[in-house]
Design an enzyme around this catalytic site. Sequence first.
Site, PDB file in Angstrom:
ATOM      1  N   ASN A 121     -10.247  -3.819  -6.109  1.00  0.00           N
ATOM      2  CA  ASN A 121      -9.425  -2.870  -6.874  1.00  0.00           C
ATOM      3  C   ASN A 121      -9.950  -2.649  -8.299  1.00  0.00           C
ATOM      4  O   ASN A 121      -9.568  -1.688  -8.965  1.00  0.00           O
ATOM      5  CB  ASN A 121      -7.948  -3.310  -6.931  1.00  0.00           C
ATOM      6  CG  ASN A 121      -7.205  -3.056  -5.642  1.00  0.00           C
ATOM      7  OD1 ASN A 121      -6.253  -3.765  -5.312  1.00  0.00           O
ATOM      8  ND2 ASN A 121      -7.608  -2.045  -4.874  1.00  0.00           N
ATOM      9  N   ASP A 159       0.836  -1.205   0.000  1.00  0.00           N
ATOM     10  CA  ASP A 159       0.000   0.000   0.000  1.00  0.00           C
ATOM     11  C   ASP A 159       0.871   1.257   0.000  1.00  0.00           C
ATOM     12  O   ASP A 159       1.947   1.276   0.604  1.00  0.00           O
ATOM     13  CB  ASP A 159      -0.907  -0.009   1.243  1.00  0.00           C
ATOM     14  CG  ASP A 159      -2.095   0.929   1.091  1.00  0.00           C
ATOM     15  OD1 ASP A 159      -2.289   1.506  -0.013  1.00  0.00           O
ATOM     16  OD2 ASP A 159      -2.843   1.097   2.073  1.00  0.00           O
TER      17      ASP A 159
HETATM   18  C1  FPP Z   1      -2.646  -0.396  -3.243  1.00  0.00           C
HETATM   19  O1  FPP Z   1      -2.540   0.966  -3.029  1.00  0.00           O
HETATM   20  C2  FPP Z   1      -1.734  -1.046  -4.206  1.00  0.00           C
HETATM   21  C3  FPP Z   1      -2.103  -1.622  -5.378  1.00  0.00           C
HETATM   22  C4  FPP Z   1      -3.502  -1.727  -5.827  1.00  0.00           C
HETATM   23  C5  FPP Z   1      -1.145  -2.171  -6.352  1.00  0.00           C
HETATM   24  C6  FPP Z   1       0.078  -2.803  -5.846  1.00  0.00           C
HETATM   25  C7  FPP Z   1       0.844  -3.237  -7.001  1.00  0.00           C
HETATM   26  C8  FPP Z   1       2.169  -3.341  -7.131  1.00  0.00           C
HETATM   27  C9  FPP Z   1       3.227  -3.097  -6.126  1.00  0.00           C
HETATM   28  C10 FPP Z   1       2.707  -3.800  -8.365  1.00  0.00           C
HETATM   29  C11 FPP Z   1       3.035  -5.236  -8.169  1.00  0.00           C
HETATM   30  C12 FPP Z   1       3.653  -5.749  -9.334  1.00  0.00           C
HETATM   31  C13 FPP Z   1       3.804  -7.035  -9.572  1.00  0.00           C
HETATM   32  C14 FPP Z   1       4.590  -7.479 -10.703  1.00  0.00           C
HETATM   33  C15 FPP Z   1       3.153  -8.054  -8.760  1.00  0.00           C
HETATM   34  P1  FPP Z   1      -1.766   2.067  -3.803  1.00  0.00           P
HETATM   35  O2  FPP Z   1      -0.384   1.567  -3.889  1.00  0.00           O
HETATM   36  O3  FPP Z   1      -2.500   2.333  -5.031  1.00  0.00           O
HETATM   37  O4  FPP Z   1      -1.525   3.370  -3.027  1.00  0.00           O
HETATM   38  P2  FPP Z   1      -2.380   4.551  -2.429  1.00  0.00           P
HETATM   39  O5  FPP Z   1      -3.122   3.920  -1.294  1.00  0.00           O
HETATM   40  O6  FPP Z   1      -1.324   5.495  -1.991  1.00  0.00           O
HETATM   41  O7  FPP Z   1      -3.271   5.131  -3.457  1.00  0.00           O
END
Ligand code: FPP
Length: 244
Positions: free
Chosen positions: A66, A17
């Site tokens: 998501n 996150d």
């Molecule tokens: C959640 O919050 C994170 C995600 C929906 C995506 C996480 C994905 C990755 C790290 C990429 C992984 C890649 C592979 C190859 C498995 P957010 O990071 O969107 O953050 P926020 O809460 O700050 O909006």
Amino acid sequence: MDYSKMKIPRHVGIVVDGNGRWAESDGKIRSYGHKVGAENLEKLSRYILKETGVEVLSVYVFSTENFKRSTEEVDYLMNLFTKKFKSDAKIYKKENIKVVFSGRREPLKEEVLKTIDEITEMTKNNTGGILNFCLNYGGHSEIVDATLKIHQDLIKGIIKEEEVNESLYEHYLYQDLPPIDFLIRTSGESRISNFMLWQASYAEFYFPTTYFPDFNEKEFDKAIIEYNKRDRRFGGIDYDKKNS
Ligand code: FPP
């Protein structure tokens, strides 16, 4: 850090996150945060599984919820998964890490499913740690899906009603893994958000404020130091400690 002197969780879960906020805090677009987050995840997972003694690492990279994000962000993430699984398959194969997936296949696109199947197949005989990607994953869906599979096996006579108990149930989850000992969620949010509800029933929780792209090896070492301070009793009482 010298891990030989530490208590090591067998199964670690990470709710990834803060990628978006990490990028935005630096005036960049959210997708840049996902890209750097994905690079960090590849490096960090190798550290955790190869250098610390942790046997299983489950990472929550895309929840069933998501899909409610903008089409642009969902498409970006799906392309990123496809690209990274394709390029990282060789790395995990060489590192002897077995890659598995938890989650529903529907409605993932064919190209994503293809790379998921390829990396799974390429690493299936590896024995040096398990990396479980929770992708299009939901803890509630996992329990519903397990229940349906049990129902079908009961109808087919493969199992009997009196055999249905907690330990049998576990074999019907997406992956047959040990319980989560230590659950980390980065970015300062203190929620489980439908992540491995069955497996995390006795997990220790840790909520660092660091955004995921900055959650590096040093941050993981700090997390393990914190884990070592915890007193796990699994619902019982540590009588030795109480009387001392
Ligand atoms: C959640 O919050 C994170 C995600 C929906 C995506 C996480 C994905 C990755 C790290 C990429 C992984 C890649 C592979 C190859 C498995 P957010 O990071 O969107 O953050 P926020 O809460 O700050 O909006």
